[in-house]
Design an enzyme around this catalytic site. Structure first.
Site, mmCIF file in Angstrom:
data_model
loop_
_atom_site.group_PDB
_atom_site.id
_atom_site.type_symbol
_atom_site.label_atom_id
_atom_site.label_comp_id
_atom_site.label_asym_id
_atom_site.label_seq_id
_atom_site.Cartn_x
_atom_site.Cartn_y
_atom_site.Cartn_z
ATOM 1 C CB SER A 1 -0.945 -0.044 1.196
ATOM 2 O OG SER A 1 -1.826 1.022 1.150
ATOM 3 C CG HIS A 2 0.181 3.638 3.321
ATOM 4 N ND1 HIS A 2 -0.675 2.572 3.448
ATOM 5 C CD2 HIS A 2 0.673 3.866 4.549
ATOM 6 C CE1 HIS A 2 -0.717 2.177 4.712
ATOM 7 N NE2 HIS A 2 0.094 2.946 5.406
ATOM 8 C CG ASP B 1 -2.602 3.962 -1.648
ATOM 9 O OD1 ASP B 1 -3.348 3.895 -2.645
ATOM 10 O OD2 ASP B 1 -2.580 3.091 -0.765
ATOM 11 C CG ASP C 1 -2.803 -0.553 -2.631
ATOM 12 O OD1 ASP C 1 -2.667 0.579 -2.128
ATOM 13 O OD2 ASP C 1 -3.491 -1.442 -2.115
ATOM 14 C CG ASP D 1 -6.132 0.866 -1.300
ATOM 15 O OD1 ASP D 1 -5.203 1.677 -1.174
ATOM 16 O OD2 ASP D 1 -6.195 -0.203 -0.645
ATOM 17 N NE ARG D 2 -3.948 3.974 2.928
ATOM 18 C CZ ARG D 2 -3.475 4.140 4.146
ATOM 19 N NH1 ARG D 2 -2.926 5.284 4.493
ATOM 20 N NH2 ARG D 2 -3.527 3.164 5.040
ATOM 21 C CE LYS E 1 -7.652 2.161 1.823
ATOM 22 N NZ LYS E 1 -7.398 0.836 2.403
HETATM 23 C C1 G16 Z 1 -5.394 -0.555 5.312
HETATM 24 C C2 G16 Z 1 -6.810 -1.001 5.269
HETATM 25 C C3 G16 Z 1 -7.716 0.147 5.620
HETATM 26 C C4 G16 Z 1 -7.336 0.708 6.952
HETATM 27 C C5 G16 Z 1 -5.893 1.081 6.965
HETATM 28 C C6 G16 Z 1 -5.534 1.472 8.371
HETATM 29 O O1 G16 Z 1 -5.213 0.410 4.326
HETATM 30 O O2 G16 Z 1 -7.134 -1.480 3.990
HETATM 31 O O3 G16 Z 1 -9.033 -0.284 5.599
HETATM 32 O O4 G16 Z 1 -8.072 1.846 7.274
HETATM 33 O O5 G16 Z 1 -5.116 -0.019 6.570
HETATM 34 O O6 G16 Z 1 -4.271 1.185 8.661
HETATM 35 P P1 G16 Z 1 -3.688 1.229 10.116
HETATM 36 O O7 G16 Z 1 -4.022 -0.072 10.767
HETATM 37 O O8 G16 Z 1 -2.239 1.455 9.847
HETATM 38 O O9 G16 Z 1 -4.319 2.403 10.816
HETATM 39 P P2 G16 Z 1 -4.130 0.245 3.182
HETATM 40 O O10 G16 Z 1 -4.358 1.394 2.268
HETATM 41 O O11 G16 Z 1 -2.823 0.304 3.918
HETATM 42 O O12 G16 Z 1 -4.405 -1.092 2.584
#
Ligand code: G16
Length: 542
Positions: A114-115, A278, A280, A282-283, A377
Site C-alpha cells: 500500500s502506502h 497511494d 496500490d 485504493d487511497r 476502497k
Molecule cells: C489498510 C486497510 C484500511 C485501513 C488502513 C488502516 O489500508 O485497507 O481499511 O483503514 O489499513 O491502517 P492502520 O491499521 O495502519 O491504521 P491500506 O491502504 O494500507 O491497505
C-alpha cells in the site's frame, strides 16, 4: 513435461496478516521459502482451486514481478486452470476487486504494501481477496495464519517464467495465464458510474486539476481516464510512471508525503482541484485551491451529493465508516434518513454490509473512500466522484465544503501519528489506557461520558471483533481514540484521533490544531505519551 515439485519446508514465525494482508520488509520475503509458505497457506485455506481461475497482480513495487512468477507457478501446481494477470504485473487494488467480481473468479492475490515505501530495503506485502472481491475476512486470515504455523510442504511447477509484458494467453505447466490490460475493465466501470460528458465539459471550460500518482500504480489508470477519456490537458497527471521504489518516495497521499501536489495547490496560480492516490491505488487525498478536505469530510460531502452522479442517482441505502473516522457522515445519514454503520478499522469490515445491500458508500479517516461498485476502497473512484460533483455544482471545493459545514455543522478532526515507536512501549501504553476507568471524571475541564475498548458485532454475519481501539468519549460528544496501526512493518505506530463537533459557522474556519488544542493535550496526558514513548511530538499530523 512440466515438473510439479513438492518442496519440504518449515514454518516461519510471524506470518500473521495485519489490517490488510502480510506486510514485511522485502528482505524478509526474499528468504528461501518465505513467500512460498505464505502462498501455499493461502491455497490450503481457501478451498480446492482445481479448475478455478485466480487473479494476480500488484502495485509494481520492487519484488512484484518476482513474486508474481512464484505465485503463478504455485497456482499451476495447485491445480488452478487459469490465472488473470495485469500486464507488467500491474493491477491496482480496486481494479483487482473489479476484475475478480466481473469475471467471477476464485478471488485474487494482490501484491502490495500500500502506502509503505518500496525498494530492496523497503516494504512488500501480499493479501488474498475473496470471490466477492473484497479483502479476506478475519476468519480466512486466521485460517491462513494457522496454516503458516504447521506448514510442511508447498507445491510449485518447475518451469520457465511467464512473459508478463505480452498481452494474451500463455500456457504455464497446464494452467492458462491470461495477461490482460489492467486499466480497461476498471475504466469501463468508472464510465458507468459517473457523468463523463459533464466532466469533459468541465475540463473543456478551463477547469484545472493536478493528480499526483506518486510514481505508484494509479499512473496508467489516471492518465487513461483523466487525460485520454475526460480530456484533461497532458500533464494533469504528475509522477505518472510507476517505479519500483516510487522514485524514493513514500506513496502515501497525505499532506506530508504528497508534497509536490500540496505545493501546487497551496502555491501561486494554483489549479482548481488536486488529488493523490497511494501505492496500490485504493487511497485518495482531496485538495481544493488552498484547501485540504479531510477524508472524513470527503465521505460526508460525497454522501450528501451522491445523487448528482448517475451511478448513485437512486440514492444511498446506507453509509458505513470505521470507528475512528469522524461522525460527519453520520449527520448526513441522519439527514437522509438512512442508517450509518460504525465498523472497526479495515476495509474488510465493510464487505458484509455492501454484500447485504445495507451500505452504498463507505469511508475511513485513513484516506479511504469507496462504494458498492467494488469491495475495496478506491482512490480514483473518489476523485471521479468529486469531479462529477464539481461538474454539477460549478463551485470551488472550499465553498462546497464550507456550505456543507454550514448545513450540518463541522466535525473538527485531526489524527496524530507517532511512527516507529518501541513495540513494548506501545503495548504498555495501550494496556495502561485499557485499564483506566474514567467515566464521570473531569479531564482538563471535559467530563468523561464513557471510555471503552471498541468491540464490533457484524450485523450481517454476527462475527465479533474485540480490542479495536480505545475510546474516550466526553459529555459534549467530543472524543479521543487511540489505536496501534496494523499496517506498519517497523516497531509500532500509535494513532491518536481527536474530534469535536462545532455547530457554530463563525468558528468553522479555525485550524483544527488550534480548535482541538485542549483535547490534544488531554490525549497526550492521559496516555502518558511522552513518558512512555519518549516522543514530544507526533511524526505525522493529518
Ligand atoms: C489498510 C486497510 C484500511 C485501513 C488502513 C488502516 O489500508 O485497507 O481499511 O483503514 O489499513 O491502517 P492502520 O491499521 O495502519 O491504521 P491500506 O491502504 O494500507 O491497505
Amino acid at each position: 513435461m512440466p515438473v510439479i515439485t513438492t518442496v519440504a519446508t518449515t514454518s516461519f514465525e510471524g506470518q500473521k496478516p495485519g489490517t490488510s494482508g502480510l506486510r514485511k520488509k522485502v528482505r524478509v520475503f526474499q528468504q528461501p521459502h518465505y513467500l512460498e509458505n505464505f502462498v501455499q497457506a493461502i491455497f490450503d485455506s481457501i478451498g480446492d482451486g482445481t479448475g478455478k481461475t485466480i487473479v494476480v497482480g500488484g502495485d509494481g513495487r520492487f519484488f512484484n514481478r518476482t513474486a508474481i512468477q512464484v505465485i503463478l507457478k504455485m497456482a499451476a501446481a495447485n491445480g488452478y486452470a487459469r490465472a488473470l494477470v495485469g500486464r507488467g504485473g500491474i493491477l491496482s487494488t480496486p481494479a483487482a476487486s473489479c476484475v475478480i467480481r466481473k469475471y467471477q473468479t476464485f478471488g485474487g492475490i494482490i501484491l502490495s504494501a500500500s502506502h509503505n515505501p518500496g525498494g530492496p530495503d523497503e516494504d512488500f506485502g501480499i493479501k488474498y481477496n475473496i470471490p466477492a472481491g473484497g479483502p479476506a475476512p478475519e476468519a480466512v486470515t486466521e485460517a491462513i495464519f494457522a496454516r503458516t504455523q504447521d506448514i510442511r510442504e508447498y507445491r510449485i511447477a518447475e518451469v520457465g517464467d511467464v512473459d508478463l509484458d505480452q498481452l494474451g494467453e500463455q500456457n504455464l505447466a497446464g494452467m492458462m495465464v491470461q495477461v490482460f490490460d489492467p486499466v480497461a475493465d476498471y475504466a469501463e466501470l468508472m464510465a458507468s458510474l459517473f457523468d463523463f460528458a459533464a466532466i469533459r465539459a468541465l475540463f473543456a471550460g478551463g477547469f484545472r486539476m493536478k493528480f499526483d500518482a506518486m510514481h505508484a500504480v494509479t499512473g496508467p489508470y489516471a492518465t487513461a481516464i483523466l487525460e485520454t477519456a475526460l480530456g484533461a490537458p497532458a500533464g494533469t497527471v504528475m509522477n505518472g510512471v510507476p517505479l519500483e521504489d516510487f522514485g524514493h518516495g513514500h506513496p502515501d497521499p497525505n499532506l506530508v508525503h504528497a508534497h509536490d501536489l500540496v505545493e501546487a495547490l497551496f502555491g501561486a496560480d494554483a489549479p482548481d482541484f488536486g488529488a493523490a492516490s497511494d501505492g496500490d491505488g485504493d487511497r485518495n487525498m482531496i485538495l481544493g485551491r488552498d484547501f485540504y478536505v479531510t477524508p472524513s469530510d470527503s465521505l460526508a460531502v460525497l454522501a450528501a451529493n451522491a445523487t448528482l452522479c448517475p451511478g448513485y442517482a437512486q440514492g444511498l441505502a446506507g453509509i458505513a465508516r470505521s470507528m475512528p473516522t469522524s461522525a460527519a457522515a453520520d449527520r448526513v445519514a441522519a439527514g437522509l434518513g438512512i442508517p450509518c454503520y460504525e465498523t472497526p478499522t479495515g476495509w474488510k469490515f465493510f464487505g458484509t454490509l455492501l454484500d447485504a445491500g445495507k451500505a452504498t458508500l463507505c469511508g475511513e479517516e485513513s484516506f479511504g473512500t469507496g462504494s458498492d461498485h467494488v469491495r475495496e476502497k478506491d482512490g480514483l473512484w473518489a476523485v471521479l466522484m468529486w469531479l462529477n460533483v464539481l461538474a454539477a455544482r460549478r463551485q470551488p471545493v472550499a465553498e462546497i465544503v464550507r456550505d456543507h459545514w454550514a448545513k450540518y455543522g463541522r466535525n473538527v478532526y485531526s489524527r496524530h501519528d507517532y511512527e516507529g515507536i518501541d513495540t513494548a512501549a506501545a503495548n504498555g501504553l495501550m494496556a495502561h489506557l485499557r485499564g483506566l476507568e474514567l467515566k464521570g471524571q473531569q479531564l482538563g475541564g471535559y467530563g468523561v461520558a464513557f471510555n471503552d475498548d471498541f468491540a464490533y458485532t457484524d450485523p450481517v454475519d454476527g462475527s465479533v471483533s474485540t480490542k479495536q481501539g480505545i475510546r474516550i468519549v466526553f459529555d459534549d460528544g467530543s472524543r479521543i481514540v487511540f489505536r496501534l496501526s496494523g499496517t506498519g512493518t517497523e516497531g509500532a505506530t500509535l494513532r491518536v484521533y481527536i474530534e469535536q463537533f462545532q455547530p457554530d459557522p463563525a468558528l468553522h474556519h479555525l485550524d483544527p490544531q488550534v480548535a482541538l488544542a485542549d483535547l490534544i493535550k488531554i490525549a497526550r496526558d492521559v496516555a502518558e505519551i511522552e513518558a512512555r514513548t519518549g516522543r514530544t511530538e507526533p511524526t505525522v499530523i493529518t
